[in-house]
Design a protein around this motif. Structure first.
Motif, mmCIF file in Angstrom:
data_model
loop_
_atom_site.group_PDB
_atom_site.id
_atom_site.type_symbol
_atom_site.label_atom_id
_atom_site.label_comp_id
_atom_site.label_asym_id
_atom_site.label_seq_id
_atom_site.Cartn_x
_atom_site.Cartn_y
_atom_site.Cartn_z
ATOM 1 N N THR A 296 12.052 -1.362 2.023
ATOM 2 C CA THR A 296 13.577 -1.454 3.038
ATOM 3 C C THR A 296 14.223 -1.733 2.349
ATOM 4 O O THR A 296 15.558 -1.879 2.381
ATOM 5 C CB THR A 296 12.327 -2.603 3.578
ATOM 6 N N MET A 297 14.096 -2.742 0.961
ATOM 7 C CA MET A 297 15.564 -3.389 0.588
ATOM 8 C C MET A 297 15.715 -1.920 0.015
ATOM 9 O O MET A 297 17.231 -2.375 0.145
ATOM 10 C CB MET A 297 14.659 -4.736 -0.550
ATOM 11 N N ILE B 60 -10.158 -9.181 -2.715
ATOM 12 C CA ILE B 60 -9.964 -7.671 -1.883
ATOM 13 C C ILE B 60 -8.792 -7.958 -1.808
ATOM 14 O O ILE B 60 -8.466 -6.757 -0.504
ATOM 15 C CB ILE B 60 -11.073 -8.165 -0.457
ATOM 16 N N THR B 61 -7.883 -9.239 -1.076
ATOM 17 C CA THR B 61 -6.324 -8.848 -0.819
ATOM 18 C C THR B 61 -5.540 -8.260 -1.542
ATOM 19 O O THR B 61 -4.271 -8.043 -1.103
ATOM 20 C CB THR B 61 -5.651 -10.918 -0.050
ATOM 21 N N PHE C 73 0.861 -3.139 -1.190
ATOM 22 C CA PHE C 73 1.054 -2.707 -0.020
ATOM 23 C C PHE C 73 2.233 -3.771 0.780
ATOM 24 O O PHE C 73 3.925 -3.214 0.677
ATOM 25 C CB PHE C 73 -0.170 -2.354 1.426
ATOM 26 N N ALA C 74 2.054 -5.173 0.571
ATOM 27 C CA ALA C 74 3.478 -5.530 0.871
ATOM 28 C C ALA C 74 4.238 -5.118 0.324
ATOM 29 O O ALA C 74 5.628 -5.225 0.780
ATOM 30 C CB ALA C 74 2.982 -7.004 1.213
ATOM 31 N N VAL C 75 4.306 -5.549 -0.813
ATOM 32 C CA VAL C 75 4.981 -5.955 -2.266
ATOM 33 C C VAL C 75 5.557 -4.440 -1.771
ATOM 34 O O VAL C 75 7.175 -4.247 -2.035
ATOM 35 C CB VAL C 75 5.066 -6.095 -2.963
ATOM 36 N N GLY C 76 5.130 -2.892 -2.070
ATOM 37 C CA GLY C 76 5.488 -2.305 -2.288
ATOM 38 C C GLY C 76 6.465 -1.893 -1.220
ATOM 39 O O GLY C 76 7.644 -1.349 -0.673
#
Length: 132
Positions: A101-102, A86-87, A93-96
């Motif tokens: 942002t980078m 489920i994570t 989303f966090a990686v994207g």
């Protein structure tokens, strides 16, 4: 005999109802059948009355998990999500977000470097050479 209890209309009505003869014996009304039914509850009792609590608890947990997932399983992430389970959507989303942002930071820094090179005449990345 008239009732003299006129303190409050509701109390008056209750007092008058207490003076009436019992009408429940003369009333005949039929209630609609119970939505689940008595057989369901008596069947549950008959099946579980002689079992220990741990076994009853295990049976209920198994029934509940199956019923819950059949009813609400469509709202959960698919089982093929792999080890993340489920994570997986959170990690994606966090990686994207990190990549976005980078990328923004890189473009911002390149733009700042170009502006700085123009201001100081040092010639920089993608800058025209300083005229002589």
């Amino acid at each position: 005999q008239a009732c003299r209890c006129l303190v409050h209309p509701i109390i008056h009505c209750l007092h008058r109802a207490a003076q009436r003869p019992n009408l429940s014996a003369t009333m005949s009304m039929s209630l609609p059948p119970h939505p689940v039914g008595v057989k369901f509850w008596t069947g549950l009792w008959r099946e579980n009355k002689d079992l220990p609590y741990s076994e009853i608890h295990t049976k209920f947990q198994n029934w509940y998990s199956v019923a819950f997932h059949r009813k609400f399983g469509r709202y959960f992430y698919a089982h093929r999500a792999g080890k993340l389970g489920i994570t997986a959507p959170l990690v994606v989303f966090a990686v994207g977000f990190k990549v976005a942002t980078m990328y923004y930071g890189t473009l911002r820094d390149l733009g700042a470097a170009e502006e700085s090179a123009k201001a100081y005449g040092t010639g920089g990345y993608k800058c025209n050479p300083t005229p002589k």
